[in-house]
Design a protein around this motif. Structure first.
Motif, PDB file in Angstrom:
ATOM      1  N   HIS A 701       0.881  -1.170   0.000  1.00 29.37           N
ATOM      2  CA  HIS A 701       0.000   0.000   0.000  1.00 29.37           C
ATOM      3  C   HIS A 701       0.910   1.208   0.000  1.00 29.37           C
ATOM      4  O   HIS A 701       1.852   1.294   0.783  1.00 29.37           O
ATOM      5  CB  HIS A 701      -0.894   0.005   1.240  1.00 29.37           C
ATOM      6  N   LYS A 702       0.658   2.165  -0.900  1.00 29.98           N
ATOM      7  CA  LYS A 702       1.569   3.304  -0.996  1.00 29.98           C
ATOM      8  C   LYS A 702       0.817   4.566  -1.376  1.00 29.98           C
ATOM      9  O   LYS A 702      -0.025   4.562  -2.278  1.00 29.98           O
ATOM     10  CB  LYS A 702       2.655   3.029  -2.042  1.00 29.98           C
ATOM     11  N   LYS A 703       1.148   5.646  -0.673  1.00 29.72           N
ATOM     12  CA  LYS A 703       0.620   6.958  -1.036  1.00 29.72           C
ATOM     13  C   LYS A 703       1.500   7.533  -2.133  1.00 29.72           C
ATOM     14  O   LYS A 703       2.709   7.697  -1.960  1.00 29.72           O
ATOM     15  CB  LYS A 703       0.622   7.883   0.178  1.00 29.72           C
ATOM     16  N   LEU A 704       0.910   7.846  -3.296  1.00 34.55           N
ATOM     17  CA  LEU A 704       1.670   8.346  -4.437  1.00 34.55           C
ATOM     18  C   LEU A 704       1.700   9.863  -4.486  1.00 34.55           C
ATOM     19  O   LEU A 704       2.685  10.466  -4.918  1.00 34.55           O
ATOM     20  CB  LEU A 704       1.077   7.781  -5.730  1.00 34.55           C
ATOM     21  N   SER A 705       0.621  10.486  -4.055  1.00 34.02           N
ATOM     22  CA  SER A 705       0.538  11.949  -3.950  1.00 34.02           C
ATOM     23  C   SER A 705      -0.685  12.250  -3.103  1.00 34.02           C
ATOM     24  O   SER A 705      -1.400  11.331  -2.676  1.00 34.02           O
ATOM     25  CB  SER A 705       0.423  12.600  -5.340  1.00 34.02           C
ATOM     26  N   ASP A 706      -0.948  13.506  -2.851  1.00 36.96           N
ATOM     27  CA  ASP A 706      -2.105  13.857  -2.021  1.00 36.96           C
ATOM     28  C   ASP A 706      -3.385  13.288  -2.622  1.00 36.96           C
ATOM     29  O   ASP A 706      -3.752  13.596  -3.761  1.00 36.96           O
ATOM     30  CB  ASP A 706      -2.240  15.372  -1.893  1.00 36.96           C
ATOM     31  N   GLY A 707      -4.045  12.417  -1.850  1.00 40.69           N
ATOM     32  CA  GLY A 707      -5.316  11.851  -2.288  1.00 40.69           C
ATOM     33  C   GLY A 707      -5.212  10.724  -3.280  1.00 40.69           C
ATOM     34  O   GLY A 707      -6.242  10.220  -3.751  1.00 40.69           O
ATOM     35  N   VAL A 708      -3.992  10.284  -3.622  1.00 38.54           N
ATOM     36  CA  VAL A 708      -3.817   9.204  -4.608  1.00 38.54           C
ATOM     37  C   VAL A 708      -3.002   8.069  -3.983  1.00 38.54           C
ATOM     38  O   VAL A 708      -1.915   8.303  -3.445  1.00 38.54           O
ATOM     39  CB  VAL A 708      -3.121   9.699  -5.888  1.00 38.54           C
ATOM     40  N   TYR A 709      -3.537   6.857  -4.087  1.00 40.24           N
ATOM     41  CA  TYR A 709      -2.901   5.683  -3.475  1.00 40.24           C
ATOM     42  C   TYR A 709      -2.848   4.536  -4.473  1.00 40.24           C
ATOM     43  O   TYR A 709      -3.679   4.438  -5.389  1.00 40.24           O
ATOM     44  CB  TYR A 709      -3.689   5.234  -2.238  1.00 40.24           C
ATOM     45  N   ARG A 710      -1.868   3.659  -4.252  1.00 40.80           N
ATOM     46  CA  ARG A 710      -1.789   2.428  -5.043  1.00 40.80           C
ATOM     47  C   ARG A 710      -1.779   1.247  -4.089  1.00 40.80           C
ATOM     48  O   ARG A 710      -1.012   1.213  -3.129  1.00 40.80           O
ATOM     49  CB  ARG A 710      -0.524   2.395  -5.896  1.00 40.80           C
ATOM     50  N   VAL A 711      -2.652   0.280  -4.375  1.00 38.65           N
ATOM     51  CA  VAL A 711      -2.710  -0.950  -3.587  1.00 38.65           C
ATOM     52  C   VAL A 711      -2.350  -2.103  -4.517  1.00 38.65           C
ATOM     53  O   VAL A 711      -3.014  -2.302  -5.547  1.00 38.65           O
ATOM     54  CB  VAL A 711      -4.108  -1.176  -2.979  1.00 38.65           C
TER      55      VAL A 711
END
Length: 751
Positions: A701-711
């Protein structure tokens, strides 16, 4: 003749009274069966004491080696080091000059930075305090240490002479890391003082600022604290493991309203980028709390530690109305053990920590694969409120909201469009209705009775749909029939029932609940071939009960819960547990009302699904907020996707307006006929684009930018999630506003 009949009737009545009285006298009082409870315990493997001599080199000895690590003990400083054989990196129980330079230096400060433990004590009257092992250098306390060899480790018996207090720390390496254990039977209290708490290795993992580093703090699903000093000094924060150590029901309700969370998993982690430390409390966790101390508090070091409470403090009111503080007279905790994992890789993240923890929990039986884990569908959780007691000017009656036949009709309408990818949970199905506890275990005739329930159970079984009858065996409503506070309630330290301000609700004795389940509930379920059971609050509430002859500490309460889950599983039932504290993960087949947010503490940078990353793919679960009651349904749906949840809706057949005057106070927009189309739509969507998430674990699980995540999932598929109102492009992937994009293991977008 009439007089003779009267005499015979009177004698018969007296005989009945005498017989009943004799039964009451002869019936033995229920007592907590320690042997029965111990049979439910998770088996712990203690260290092995050996007769070998310790080979000292200038007061330092290599005392253990396993799993690619070496354990060193420095008896002059009572400190420990763990060395990686491969890299040579050292993890130390204290901080040395190689890692940190304090603003002021002295022998005491350096001893304080290397302390192996802190001990809290009381004299049970007017004195409470702490003993810092570093104080031996200032001659404030005399500390003696006696060592014995363990297999791959050492046992160090510490005695604080002036206080006549002592305990033994057992340290040993295994293939997974370092174990630190304080056995209850090796605690020594010879004088007027008693131990209240012990913190082990308060400086292990302590670190200065790090751009890439953070601490994983177990607040609800999880939170991150960045290793960056603030301009304003930040205070320490603590969280109890599972449930508050001291409380009343009003304070618990306030915490719930304010969104306060506790540690669902007894773990914490520290990473500085390529090196990481993960701590997992294996024994005594129910009596423990975890404290995070930001840099700037005494030292410019970020640090986190766990503490076990042996005696709880409480407050009572004297006869003249004066509030007084007191401490438990007897130790109420057992063995304490923390397992430390040492991690070295290119990048140590909360994702890799969650994966390491999951593997260990599976290997040791602390996380068990659900009986539903083979289901390749993403099921939609439909929670049905069946009925509730409603007060009117005249009387209190049961108001039916959904009958068993109503559910069968709903499932019939949803079955074909959804492929029966449904999970049914029934609330308030008993005669007493929703939120009136003890709820009993027989269905209300007003919603179809036993015959209606059996028809529904068979119908759902033919469709392959799991269903759960929800019960509450933790608290009780004072007005509900069958509850007696004198015998059924749990009691606090002052021998008063644990209740709320108006005395309307009480906590119950866990052992009575276990016996009720074994001798009444399960035989009834077995006799009528009923399916699953769901346990409200059992996965959250952990408390002491000081009731005379039925006393249970928090350790006993956990064994009781394990017993309830084990007995239910062994009877052939599928089990659902609300909330999902770590002890429930050994037996649960489904988890509901799992928190998707933390307490929003100011020192934390963000919430992360650490808990969900451990559990996903092993046990299916759903969140707290029903889709039909969410503030923003589109955002709530994204949260389900990000945290790996099954969609969830709260339904009734009748209008929620009928809840007026009932104990259902938090339900609205539940009428099924207005929701079935959306339920079918979301079920089809999740099973078309997100079906791969059903039984695969989350790998990252990773936060890529404000309000955007990749699972990312173990099968190589990923989901990009965008909470922003505007479209975003990340990694060359376009994601619509408040939307998500699925990428398969070949890098293709899944439509």
């Amino acid at each position: 003749m009439k007089n003779n009949k009267k005499i015979i009737a009177l004698l018969s009545a007296l005989a009945v009274v005498v017989t009943v009285s004799a039964i009451l006298v002869l019936k033995p009082k229920l007592k907590v069966d320690a042997e029965q409870l111990s049979s439910y315990a998770t088996k712990a493997v203690p260290p092995v004491y050996v007769n070998d001599n310790i080979d000292w080199q200038d007061d330092i000895a290599l005392v253990g080696e396993a799993g690619g690590y070496q354990l060193y003990y420095d008896r002059a400083n009572v400190s420990f080091s763990i060395k990686s054989v491969q890299s040579g990196h050292m993890w130390k129980s204290g901080v040395t000059a190689e890692e940190f330079t304090p603003k002021r230096e002295s022998d005491y400060i350096w001893a304080d930075l290397q302390k192996a433990c802190i001990v809290g004590y009381t004299n049970f009257a007017d004195m409470n305090g702490t003993i810092n092992i570093a104080e031996r250098l200032t001659q404030m306390v005399t500390v003696t240490a006696t060592e014995k060899k363990l297999k791959n480790g050492v046992a160090v018996a510490l005695m604080f002479e002036e206080y006549e207090l002592g305990f033994t720390m057992e340290l040993w390496l295994d293939e997974d890391g370092l174990n630190v254990r304080i056995p209850r039977e090796r605690i020594v209290e010879s004088g007027e003082y008693g131990i209240t708490n012990i913190t082990v290795f308060p400086m292990l993992g302590a670190t200065t600022d790090s751009e890439d580093g953070y601490i994983v703090y177990p607040d609800g699903p999880g939170a991150l604290y960045r290793l960056i000093s603030s301009e304003n000094r930040q205070s320490s924060v603590s969280t109890d493991v599972y449930f508050p150590r001291t409380f009343d029901l009003d304070s618990i309700e306030r915490d719930h309203v304010q969104g306060k969370q506790y540690a669902m998993l007894p773990v914490y982690g520290v990473t500085t980028g390529s090196k990481g430390l993960l701590a997992y409390i294996l024994e005594g966790e129910m009596n423990s709390y975890i404290t995070l101390t930001p840099s700037g508090n005494v030292y410019d070091l970020h640090r986190i530690q766990s503490t076990i409470t042996y005696r709880k403090a409480y407050q009572y009111v004297s006869p003249d109305g004066t509030p007084l503080d007191a401490v438990e007279k007897n130790i109420s905790a057992g063995d304490y053990r923390v397992h430390y994992f040492f991690m070295e890789q290119d990048t140590v993240t909360y994702s890799s920590m969650a994966q390491r923890l999951r593997e260990y929990m599976l290997k040791t039986g602390r996380l068990s694969t659900s009986q539903a884990a083979d289901d390749e569908r993403v099921n939609v959780n439909l929670q049905m409120i069946m009925g509730s007691q409603v007060k009117t000017m005249v009387a209190t009656t049961y108001q039916e909201m959904t009958t068993f036949d109503d559910i069968q009709k709903m499932v019939g309408e949803l079955g074909d469009p959804t492929g029966n990818a449904l999970r049914i949970m029934m609330l308030g199905w008993q005669k007493s209705g929703y939120n009136s506890n003890p709820t009993g275990y027989k269905p209300s005739e007003k919603i179809g009775g036993l015959s209606g329930l059996k028809r529904l159970t068979k119908s759902l079984g033919r469709r392959g749909i799991d269903s759960y009858l929800i019960m509450n065996m933790v608290d009780a409503d004072a007005e509900t029939r069958g509850f007696t506070k004198q015998s059924d309630a749990a009691y606090n330290e002052m021998q008063l029932p644990i209740t709320n301000a108006d005395g309307s609700r009480y906590l119950t004795n866990g052992f009575r609940s276990l016996n009720q389940l074994i001798y009444k509930v399960l035989p009834y379920f077995n006799r009528h071939h009923l399916q699953g059971i769901g346990f409200d609050k059992l996965g959250k509430y952990v408390y002491d009960d000081y009731q005379t002859n039925m006393a249970m500490n928090r350790s006993d309460m956990l064994l009781t819960y394990r017993g309830i889950l084990q007995e239910s599983r062994e009877s052939g039932r599928s089990i659902a547990v609300q909330h999902g504290n770590a002890y429930a993960l050994e037996r649960a087949d489904y988890l509901y009302d799992v928190p998707l947010s933390n307490s929003n503490l100011m020192v934390m940078s963000e919430s992360v699904p650490f808990y969900q990353m451990v559990v996903h793919g092993i046990i299916p679960y759903s969140g707290v907020t029903p889709g039909n009651m969410s503030v923003d349904y589109a955002v709530e749906k994204l949260k389900w996707i990000e945290y790996g949840c099954e969609p969830m809706f709260l339904l009734t057949q009748n209008s929620p307006e009928l809840f007026k005057g009932s104990k259902v106070t938090n339900a609205f927009a539940t009428k099924a006929e207005t929701l079935l189309d959306e339920i079918a739509s979301v079920c089809q969507e999740f099973n078309k684009k997100l079906r791969f998430t059903a039984n695969h674990t989350i790998s990252e699980h990773k936060k890529l930018s404000d309000g955007v995540y990749r699972v990312s999932y173990a099968n190589g598929w990923s989901i990009y999630i965008n909470y922003n109102r505007t479209a975003q492009t990340i990694d060359g992937i376009a994601i619509g506003g408040v939307d998500y994009t699925v990428i398969d293991n070949n890098g293709n977008i899944v439509e």
